[in-house]
Design a protein around this motif. Structure first.
Motif, short mmCIF file in Angstrom:
data_model
loop_
_atom_site.label_atom_id
_atom_site.label_comp_id
_atom_site.label_asym_id
_atom_site.label_seq_id
_atom_site.Cartn_x
_atom_site.Cartn_y
_atom_site.Cartn_z
N GLN A 31 0.83 -1.21 0.00
CA GLN A 31 0.00 0.00 0.00
C GLN A 31 0.85 1.25 0.00
O GLN A 31 0.43 2.30 -0.49
N LYS A 32 2.07 1.17 0.55
CA LYS A 32 2.91 2.37 0.57
C LYS A 32 3.33 2.77 -0.84
O LYS A 32 3.80 3.88 -1.05
N GLY B 199 1.09 2.66 -3.23
CA GLY B 199 -0.18 3.02 -3.87
C GLY B 199 -0.92 1.82 -4.44
O GLY B 199 -1.91 1.99 -5.15
N SER C 272 -4.12 14.31 2.80
CA SER C 272 -4.32 12.90 2.48
C SER C 272 -3.62 12.01 3.49
O SER C 272 -2.48 12.28 3.87
N GLU C 273 -4.32 10.96 3.92
CA GLU C 273 -3.69 9.97 4.80
C GLU C 273 -4.33 8.62 4.53
O GLU C 273 -5.29 8.50 3.76
N GLY C 274 -3.81 7.59 5.18
CA GLY C 274 -4.29 6.23 4.94
C GLY C 274 -5.77 6.07 5.25
O GLY C 274 -6.28 6.65 6.20
N VAL C 275 -6.46 5.30 4.41
CA VAL C 275 -7.84 4.93 4.67
C VAL C 275 -7.93 3.41 4.53
O VAL C 275 -7.01 2.78 4.00
N THR C 276 -9.03 2.82 5.00
CA THR C 276 -9.08 1.36 4.97
C THR C 276 -10.50 0.87 4.64
O THR C 276 -11.42 1.67 4.44
N GLN D 287 -8.95 3.14 -2.73
CA GLN D 287 -7.59 3.64 -2.85
C GLN D 287 -6.90 3.55 -1.50
O GLN D 287 -7.55 3.41 -0.47
N THR D 288 -5.57 3.67 -1.51
CA THR D 288 -4.82 3.51 -0.27
C THR D 288 -4.90 4.73 0.65
O THR D 288 -4.77 4.60 1.85
N THR D 289 -5.09 5.91 0.05
CA THR D 289 -5.13 7.13 0.86
C THR D 289 -6.32 7.98 0.45
O THR D 289 -6.86 7.82 -0.65
#
Lengths: 246, 327
Positions: free
Chosen positions: B18-19, B21, B239-243, B263-265
């Motif tokens: 995920q880092k 993208g 923008s930051e991480g979402v899950t 999406q990852t963020t």
């Protein structure tokens, strides 16, 4: 040496993720801390750690509450979140933390304007510049990759000159070609895949940003510095054998 | 095969990237996928077929051990109704078809040995936008042919036992601890990171009125329609991480729940976060279904997940005992 404990806050995002908040805003000092924490977590993973995703001023840590629970049965009534939080804080509390640095510079060749960059004229006239001045400004700065997101290998970069800042298009394009280089507000970015999008497209690179067959699978990494290098359309097609001018 | 509305190969997702993208993806209803695999003797994270709503049909070119779980999409074999949530052998030349979405919106078909497709970046999940994983990086199309790997030892044992039977098994998995299929469901959430930034009136409405799942919903996100949610005052979020299960509220005030292909963020304020134990039930909801949100603590969320996992372990154990006792 870094004192990380003083700058971080830990909060849950979900029952399987925590966010490590690192300072405020977008700046290089915070970015260095984010990278340092990422490196610490990846080299000292706690049991149940899955992965960490760095952003401008935070990291999101994914863990398995199941694995954390079953590998800490001795911890009694502590929840997986409490256990994870304690483990992260302990990791940050080491006395010998050194900054993780990265001095990599990646050159990105770009064909500016024409069909490759249909919005170059608009960006120029919006800012009272000529297209060649826009190209000069865009390609004479070094950009820092803060994070990747939105699409695989898409860099969120900082450092663009405010002279060429331009708002997004009012209606997004349905398909933007891979490699397109765009401007949205005060940001610049590169599209790794064909996607819809509202950025002002000023050029295109033949470099591939998403490389699923390689490890790591992206050309750019957080912390890289980018330089855009103007190339001609001939160079684009000659060096890369891609027929794109139709 | 006929693809129907949408059929893709999925497993439990692509983690660790995920880092860069790279999205997680994977089964929308991971519990049904895990159970489908356990039923045919596979490891629970093996690649299986995720069938959406209706219209998908598969012609089998050899005798295979399969199990069908998830939503009831009215599956038939050669026109005759077929039981779900149990292992069975389907004969060469038979056609498995999904006819109508009776309840739930996704069914899972597991194959003894698993679907034979390469792992890309550690997963068999289909990542359609990037064109990787699953079957040639895309959803299944008419006349696609895929093969199954060699069955595991326990899969082979199941296959042999089932071949001798003249009818379907009389038992099936009791699935309610893992997933439910009601048209209106109460979904448990914990507070989102920006919960405090929403105005009190909005928060009250969010927890007391139903939200309808819009037809604009897919594997990436569920768009909700209902009472408008507003912030106390506008603010810029980086923008930051979402899950999976993150509930974002864009400026139009209508929440979006991020699902498997998120999406990852993300940069929208987050009002809530669906607890992991309720994600399968949410993922099974159809467009026009209604959701009520109920707040629980993080602690309750984690114990609910651990409890569900213990049930899953017991199920896996129970299935092993059944096999050893000739089903």
């Amino acid at each position: 040496m870094l004192n990380l404990l003083e700058t971080i806050q830990i909060r849950p995002l979900s029952d399987s993720t925590v966010v490590i908040q690192v300072g405020e805003g977008i700046n290089e000092a915070t970015h260095t801390k984010v990278k340092t924490i990422l490196n610490l977590l990846e080299t000292n993973p706690f049991s149940g750690f899955i992965e960490a995703v760095p952003a401008y001023n935070s990291l999101t840590v994914y863990y398995s509450p199941i694995d954390v629970y079953f590998s800490n049965l001795d911890k009694g009534v502590q929840t997986p979140y409490e256990i994870v939080k304690a483990k992260i804080l302990a990791l940050m509390n080491q006395s010998n933390i050194t900054e993780t640095t990265n001095n990599r510079i990646v050159k990105i060749p770009v064909v500016y304007g024409g069909d490759m960059g249909p919005d170059l004229e608009f960006v120029a006239s919006y800012n009272g510049l000529t297209p060649s001045e826009v190209i000069k400004i865009h390609s004479s700065t070094e950009y820092l990759v803060y994070m990747l997101g939105f699409a695989p290998g898409f860099p969120f970069m900082g450092g663009m000159d405010a002279q060429i800042a331009t708002p997004r298009k009012e209606s997004p394009r349905l398909a933007i070609a891979p490699g397109s280089v765009g401007i949205a507000g005060s940001q610049t970015g590169i599209y790794p895949l064909e996607t819809p999008g509202g950025w002002q497209i000023i050029g295109r690179t033949p470099s591939r940003l998403f490389l699923p067959e390689q490890s790591p699978p992206t050309l750019l990494q957080p912390g890289d510095r980018i330089q855009f290098v103007p190339i001609s359309l001939d160079d684009y097609t000659k060096d890369f054998g891609v027929k794109t001018w139709e | 095969m006929q693809p129907g509305m949408l059929a893709t190969i999925q497993d439990l997702g692509r983690y660790g990237l995920q880092k860069f993208g790279v999205i997680v993806g994977g089964a929308m209803d991971s519990n049904s996928l895990r159970i489908a695999n356990l039923l045919v003797g596979n490891v629970e994270g093996e690649g299986a077929l995720e069938v959406t709503l209706f219209g998908t049909s598969l012609l089998f070119e050899s005798d295979e051990l399969i199990a069908i779980t998830g939503g009831d999409l009215k599956p038939t074999i050669d026109g005759k109704s077929v039981p779900m949530w149990q292992p069975l052998v389907i004969r060469k030349g038979s056609i498995l078809k999904f006819n109508a979405a009776i309840s739930g919106s996704r069914a899972y078909v597991s194959f003894g040995g698993g679907v034979q497709v390469p792992e890309v970046m550690g997963s068999k999940s289909t990542y359609i936008r990037a064109g990787i994983g699953g079957f040639q990086g895309r959803k299944l199309q008419k006349n696609d042919v895929f093969e199954c790997n060699t069955r595991t030892e326990s899969g082979e044992d199941l296959f042999n036992q089932l071949q001798k039977k003249t009818s379907y098994l009389s038992w099936s998995v009791h699935y309610t601890p893992f997933v439910t299929f009601k048209k209106t469901q109460t979904i448990r959430i914990i507070r989102g990171s920006e919960y405090e930034r929403f105005d009190e009136e909005s928060l009250k409405k969010f927890f007391s009125t139903p939200y309808t799942i819009s037809t604009q919903s897919d594997r990436m996100g569920y768009r909700l329609e209902g009472q408008n949610i507003q912030l106390k005052e506008p603010f810029e979020l980086l923008s930051e991480g979402v899950t999976f299960g993150t509930i974002q509220v864009p400026s139009n005030g209508q929440p979006i729940i991020l699902m498997a292909d998120r999406q990852t963020t993300g940069g929208y304020p987050k009002i809530g976060q669906v607890i992991s134990a309720d994600l399968p039930a949410l993922a099974q909801m159809q467009a026009s279904g209604q959701v009520f949100f109920k707040e629980v603590t993080l602690e309750e969320a984690q114990w609910a997940l651990i409890h569900q996992e213990k049930e899953m372990n017991e199920l896996a154990f129970g299935l092993r005992i059944k096999r050893l006792h000739q089903l």
